[in-house]
Design a protein around this motif. Structure first.
Motif, PDB file in Angstrom:
ATOM      1  N   ARG A  81       0.806  -1.225   0.000  1.00 60.87           N
ATOM      2  CA  ARG A  81       0.000   0.000   0.000  1.00 60.87           C
ATOM      3  C   ARG A  81       0.837   1.271   0.000  1.00 60.87           C
ATOM      4  O   ARG A  81       0.268   2.367   0.021  1.00 60.87           O
ATOM      5  N   LYS A  82       2.151   1.127   0.011  1.00 60.82           N
ATOM      6  CA  LYS A  82       3.001   2.294   0.201  1.00 60.82           C
ATOM      7  C   LYS A  82       3.730   2.708  -1.085  1.00 60.82           C
ATOM      8  O   LYS A  82       4.316   1.853  -1.764  1.00 60.82           O
ATOM      9  N   PRO A  83       3.659   3.992  -1.420  1.00 61.14           N
ATOM     10  CA  PRO A  83       4.542   4.476  -2.480  1.00 61.14           C
ATOM     11  C   PRO A  83       5.995   4.307  -2.018  1.00 61.14           C
ATOM     12  O   PRO A  83       6.319   4.560  -0.863  1.00 61.14           O
ATOM     13  N   ALA A 125      10.339   4.683  -3.186  1.00 59.16           N
ATOM     14  CA  ALA A 125      11.223   5.457  -4.057  1.00 59.16           C
ATOM     15  C   ALA A 125      12.686   5.126  -3.782  1.00 59.16           C
ATOM     16  O   ALA A 125      13.033   4.593  -2.719  1.00 59.16           O
ATOM     17  N   ARG A 167      10.521   6.529  -8.527  1.00 63.93           N
ATOM     18  CA  ARG A 167       9.470   6.196  -7.572  1.00 63.93           C
ATOM     19  C   ARG A 167       8.473   5.259  -8.229  1.00 63.93           C
ATOM     20  O   ARG A 167       8.346   5.228  -9.461  1.00 63.93           O
ATOM     21  N   VAL A 168       7.783   4.503  -7.401  1.00 65.69           N
ATOM     22  CA  VAL A 168       6.715   3.626  -7.881  1.00 65.69           C
ATOM     23  C   VAL A 168       5.552   3.725  -6.907  1.00 65.69           C
ATOM     24  O   VAL A 168       5.734   3.650  -5.690  1.00 65.69           O
ATOM     25  N   SER A 169       4.365   3.928  -7.435  1.00 63.95           N
ATOM     26  CA  SER A 169       3.183   4.042  -6.593  1.00 63.95           C
ATOM     27  C   SER A 169       2.719   2.656  -6.153  1.00 63.95           C
ATOM     28  O   SER A 169       3.215   1.632  -6.626  1.00 63.95           O
ATOM     29  N   SER A 170       1.748   2.633  -5.259  1.00 62.36           N
ATOM     30  CA  SER A 170       1.192   1.353  -4.827  1.00 62.36           C
ATOM     31  C   SER A 170       0.493   0.656  -5.993  1.00 62.36           C
ATOM     32  O   SER A 170       0.354  -0.572  -5.994  1.00 62.36           O
ATOM     33  N   ASP A 171       0.065   1.433  -6.991  1.00 63.06           N
ATOM     34  CA  ASP A 171      -0.597   0.866  -8.173  1.00 63.06           C
ATOM     35  C   ASP A 171       0.387   0.463  -9.264  1.00 63.06           C
ATOM     36  O   ASP A 171      -0.031  -0.051 -10.293  1.00 63.06           O
ATOM     37  N   THR A 218       5.174   4.466 -12.358  1.00 61.70           N
ATOM     38  CA  THR A 218       6.569   4.815 -12.119  1.00 61.70           C
ATOM     39  C   THR A 218       6.905   6.188 -12.685  1.00 61.70           C
ATOM     40  O   THR A 218       6.268   6.671 -13.623  1.00 61.70           O
ATOM     41  N   SER A 219       7.920   6.801 -12.085  1.00 61.20           N
ATOM     42  CA  SER A 219       8.483   8.024 -12.643  1.00 61.20           C
ATOM     43  C   SER A 219       9.974   8.055 -12.314  1.00 61.20           C
ATOM     44  O   SER A 219      10.419   7.407 -11.357  1.00 61.20           O
TER      45      SER A 219
END
Length: 115
Positions: free
Chosen positions: A31-33, A35, A50-54, A57-58
């Motif tokens: 559940r956690k972003p 990075a 970074r990568v989101s919980s979903d 990426t960026s």
């Protein structure tokens, strides 16, 4: 208690590859972003990816097309695949977890790229 433990750093020649790992515990990892950041000697700590919980990426412009961030929620582990490494990628790489109201950091892993 939250723990983030990075591994996989080392010495590599320019053009080579490394894969960093960050093992997380004490948080609901899925559940956690998450990075990756890095800090070169005498410089500030900079964002890498970074990568989101979903799974979105960026990346920092300096690593786009060379680095790839991913996560394995079943293993509570974050990865950073680094290809075509350059001497300017030399730094201590840190894993970061974002929770409501607080950021958690690992102890870092050293990456050194020789020319």
């Amino acid at each position: 208690q939250v723990q983030l433990v990075e591994s996989g750093g080392g010495l590599v020649q320019a053009g080579g590859s490394l894969r960093l790992s960050c093992a997380a515990s004490g948080i609901i990892f899925s559940r956690k972003p998450m990075a990756w950041y890095r800090q070169a000697p005498g410089k500030q700590r900079d964002f890498v990816a970074r990568v989101s919980s979903d799974g979105f990426t960026s990346y920092a412009d300096s690593v786009k097309g060379r680095f790839s961030i991913s996560r394995d929620n079943a293993k509570n582990t974050l990865y950073l695949q680094m290809n075509s490494l350059k001497p300017e990628d030399t730094a201590v790489y840190y894993c970061r977890a974002m929770t409501p109201g607080r950021l958690y950091w690992g102890q870092g892993t050293q990456v050194t790229v020789s020319s």
